[in-house]
Write an enzyme that holds these catalytic residues in place. Structure first.
Site: not given
Ligand code: FRU
Length: 495
Positions: A46-47, A71, A107, A175-176
């Site tokens: 993903n991200d 996931w 992320s 997060r992120d």
């Molecule tokens: C966004 C997200 C982030 C998180 C990640 C987990 O798509 O939900 O907020 O860090 O994916 O994989």
């Protein structure tokens, strides 16, 4: 302790790399595996994470579960490029093996300092749900450092940022982190939620990337802007400050915000004294089905370049049958023009052009295809003059059973993308209001085996989608809606 930690992570990565080697051959042979988009050799992505330029090369990391096409506990996969268009998967960079990130290295972003590459990412730990506080996790920010851009060592004093205490700050969702440098200081924005379950973004400051202080709630949800703001970015585009983020939970408004989650931006100005971002309204970055969690960097030549995840949470992903899931968008360049954000493919995409077929001034009175203008992947460029017709339609990835339909209605000024008959997988239609320029609509379309990215009128709007047609569905058909359609220019480049 330090050595043992390094060992533990590198062992987990060695294990993952062996697994990837065994399974990769199968996944990359999948009928939908991209030709020129970033994808993992096998497993789920993903991200985009840690997008940066380090020691002469571009690096992009991504949220990665190597062991299945679903996931799972997140690793960081890693690709490197010299030119932003040819990417190579290299050794996995981070593995979720420490007590503070045991359920995922979520992320984060990258920055270079003193010749080293620093990654700041979210350590995610699951907790049983506390009914009173509604907290089901611990999320904190952690640092990993590399000298060579390949092997990363998590620092001993992780986590370096804990969720700040405060009445208006939810203790779970935090997060992120996305870092940047301003004057002598480093800053990071972090996605968060307030105590009333509305999205917000927190701002932190540091002088050395290890010690961080909480500065402010930089911006927060007002109205229909979602319950959680994921993947924030703060960038300056042609002198204009832009806050980019991916809010979860925006309610659909007529034909807008129809995706499960959205990615968009607000233009504004950050007051570095107070830490408050004064901003305008939320606007979408992409009007298609599949665009999320973009990350933006300033390239060494000053360009702002954005890459997003070309997929969507909760969406059907037929490639999972083949052992992999998810691709990244092509890199897109951001510009400000007359107060509006423009989004175009980076210029380097032209380096991928191989054979071309070019036509000029073709007049169509009925649906037709053009010799050499077809393919399972490639770049289609066309300028269409609609003076003689009220509507037009382009059918892509087309056969007698399948088609992805683009159309324009001049009276309503509506461009639409319809994937209801595109093949396997997700369906639906998306549209955007856009005017013609001198009666013309300009389209630049990037087609890959399971994706399509449509850029309209030199960056006025983009629509991205995953589609899953058969290999044989490769025709392109142009139709005027009754009158005469003039194709001022049509070019198809194989990539
Ligand atoms: C966004 C997200 C982030 C998180 C990640 C987990 O798509 O939900 O907020 O860090 O994916 O994989």
């Amino acid at each position: 302790i330090q050595e043992k930690k390094l060992d533990k992570q590198q062992k987990a990565i060695d294990h993952a790399m062996d697994f990837i080697k065994k399974k990769g051959e199968h996944s990359t042979k999948s009928r939908w595996y991209p030709v020129y988009h970033i994808a993992a050799p096998t497993g789920w992505i993903n991200d985009p994470n840690g997008f940066c330029f380090f020691a002469g090369k571009y690096h992009l990391f991504y949220q990665y579960h190597p062991y299945s096409a679903q996931w799972g506990p997140m690793y960081w996969g890693h690709v490197i490029s010299e030119d932003l268009v040819h990417w190579k998967n290299v050794r996995v960079a981070l593995a979720p093996v420490d007590e503070y990130d045991k359920d995922g290295c979520f992320s984060g972003s990258a920055i270079t300092k003193d010749g080293k590459l620093y990654l700041l990412y979210t350590g995610h730990v699951n907790l049983p749900l506390d009914e009173k506080t509604e907290v089901d996790r611990i999320e904190s920010q952690c640092l990993a450092i590399s000298y060579d851009g390949i092997t990363f060592e998590k620092i001993a004093r992780n986590p370096v940022i804990h969720c700040p205490k405060g009445d208006n700050i939810h203790k779970g969702h935090f997060r992120d982190p996305k870092m940047w440098q301003h004057d002598e200081h480093y800053y990071t924005v972090i996605g968060a939620q307030n105590s009333k379950e509305r999205g917000q973004v927190l701002l932190f400051e540091s002088t050395d990337l290890e010690q961080w202080t909480f500065k402010s709630i930089m911006a927060s949800c007002s109205g229909n802007e979602g319950y959680m703001w994921e993947c924030p970015n703060f960038v300056e585009v042609d002198g204009q400050e832009v806050f980019i983020f991916s809010p979860q939970g925006i309610e659909p408004e007529d034909k807008k915000f129809l995706n499960h989650h959205q990615s968009g931006y607000m233009l504004g100005k950050l007051d570095y004294e107070s830490g408050i971002f004064h901003h305008g309204a939320f606007e979408l970055l992409d009007y298609g089905f599949d665009f999320y969690a973009p990350q933006v960097i300033q390239a060494p030549d000053g360009r702002c370049i954005m890459i997003g995840w070309l997929a969507m949470w909760e969406s059907e992903m037929p490639e999972q049958e083949d052992g992999w899931a998810g691709i990244m968008t092509i890199p897109r360049e951001l510009h400000m023009e007359n107060g509006k954000l423009k989004i175009c493919p980076i210029q380097e995409m032209e380096n991928l052009r191989e054979q071309s077929r070019v036509y000029e001034n073709i007049e169509l009175y009925e649906a037709d295809s053009l010799d050499g203008i077809s393919g399972e992947f490639g770049e289609l460029l066309t300028v269409m003059d609609l003076s003689g017709t009220e509507t037009m339609q382009i059918n892509l990835r087309c056969s007698s059973e399948e088609e992805t339909v683009l159309s324009y209605d001049k009276r309503k000024q509506i461009f639409s993308l319809d994937r209801n008959c595109a093949g396997k997988g997700p369906k639906g239609q998306r549209e955007i209001k856009i005017g013609l320029q001198n009666n013309c609509l300009k389209l630049r379309i990037f087609i890959d085996k399971s994706s399509i990215e449509i850029f309209l009128n030199d960056g006025e709007a983009v629509l991205s989608a995953r589609i899953y047609p058969n290999k044989e569905s490769s025709r392109i058909i142009f139709s005027p809606g009754g009158g005469k359609l003039r194709l001022t220019q049509v070019a198809f480049y194989s990539l």
